[in-house]
Scaffold this motif. Structure first.
Motif, PDB file in Angstrom:
ATOM      1  N   ALA A   1       0.828  -1.206   0.000  1.00 28.79           N
ATOM      2  CA  ALA A   1       0.000   0.000   0.000  1.00 28.79           C
ATOM      3  C   ALA A   1       0.864   1.259   0.000  1.00 28.79           C
ATOM      4  O   ALA A   1       0.535   2.253  -0.664  1.00 28.79           O
ATOM      5  CB  ALA A   1      -0.929  -0.008   1.210  1.00 28.79           C
TER       6      ALA A   1
ATOM      7  N   GLY B   1       0.809   4.068  -2.853  1.00 30.67           N
ATOM      8  CA  GLY B   1       0.566   5.456  -2.485  1.00 30.67           C
ATOM      9  C   GLY B   1       1.712   6.372  -2.885  1.00 30.67           C
ATOM     10  O   GLY B   1       1.493   7.548  -3.216  1.00 30.67           O
TER      11      GLY B   1
ATOM     12  N   GLU C   1       1.396   8.034  -6.259  1.00 31.70           N
ATOM     13  CA  GLU C   1       0.515   9.194  -6.298  1.00 31.70           C
ATOM     14  C   GLU C   1       1.162  10.422  -5.656  1.00 31.70           C
ATOM     15  O   GLU C   1       0.919  11.559  -6.090  1.00 31.70           O
ATOM     16  CB  GLU C   1      -0.807   8.878  -5.585  1.00 31.70           C
ATOM     17  CG  GLU C   1      -1.570   7.714  -6.188  1.00 31.70           C
ATOM     18  CD  GLU C   1      -1.992   7.974  -7.623  1.00 31.70           C
ATOM     19  OE1 GLU C   1      -2.296   9.141  -7.942  1.00 31.70           O
ATOM     20  OE2 GLU C   1      -2.023   7.009  -8.420  1.00 31.70           O
TER      21      GLU C   1
END
Length: 242
Positions: free
Chosen positions: A112, A116, A119
């Motif tokens: 994760a 992330g 982004e």
């Protein structure tokens, strides 16, 4: 007397909180350094092995070292992820106290974090915003339906960059251009006609030259997160009963 009885019977004595924190600090330090060393060696080996491939693809869009697929496997960022994953695993393990569950949760959180990071990476990579006049030579793919142009794509200004957006507009910041077109002058090739319409190519991209800037910044963030997790582990083991 109770202490001597405990020693004679062989029962383990509870470890003092300060001793437990020292033990954990030593474990985190040694494990973190080992993880960093292994990741550093593997990253150096992979970077050296892939250098000819990276050089061969340097002129291809979406194939440079700053793109999401390549960036986390080069340079110093793998070291940061190794340290972060080790610290995260230690914290999760202390909280859950179940090995298999801790491993599963740690893997999920590391994945994760990497997703992330894709982004959030543009925030630290200092992307370039560029608006230039669209010329016939820069017109790439033209999509249409029933002889009507529905989308125009242009070649990126820097082929070895990470393209965040690349649109054709009539005014800076305006909506994407989707026609109409002059079908008589657009047959069989629309590039010359489009190049004469004073359209603009608006791009936002991370240039390849920002690779090391983003690498060192992301490494710093990962080490900071690992340090924060280590502090949480030390605090947790202090409040947890022996």
């Amino acid at each position: 007397m109770p202490k001597s009885c405990s020693l004679r019977s062989g029962a383990p004595l509870p470890r003092p909180p300060r001793s437990r924190r020292r033990w954990l600090l030593v474990k985190l330090s040694i494990g973190g350094l080992a993880a960093a060393l292994v990741a550093g060696v593997l990253s150096l080996a992979l970077t050296s092995w892939a250098q000819p491939i990276d050089d061969a693809h340097a002129t291809l869009a979406q194939a440079s070292s700053v793109t999401p697929l390549v960036f986390p496997t080069r340079g110093v960022v793998p070291i940061g992820y190794a340290i972060f994953a080790f610290a995260l695993g230690g914290t999760v393990g202390l909280m859950l106290r179940k090995t298999l569950a801790a491993v599963a949760v740690t893997l999920a959180l590391v994945v994760a974090a990497q997703v992330g990071a894709v982004e959030l990476r543009p925030l630290i990579a200092e992307p370039v915003h560029r608006v230039t006049a669209l010329t016939a030579e820069r017109v790439g793919m033209i999509e249409g339906m029933n002889d009507v142009v529905t989308k125009v794509e242009a070649w990126p200004s820097e082929a070895d960059s990470w393209q965040l957006s690349n649109t054709i507009v009539t005014t800076p910041g305006g909506p994407e251009y989707r026609g109409p077109t002059d079908q008589e002058k657009c047959t069989p090739d629309c590039r010359e006609w489009l190049g004469a319409q004073r359209l603009l190519q608006e791009e936002r991209y991370v240039p390849a030259g920002n690779f090391w800037l983003a690498q060192w910044r992301e490494l710093g963030i990962l080490i900071t997160l690992a340090a924060a997790l280590s502090l949480i582990s030390l605090w947790w083991i202090r409040r947890r009963p022996a």
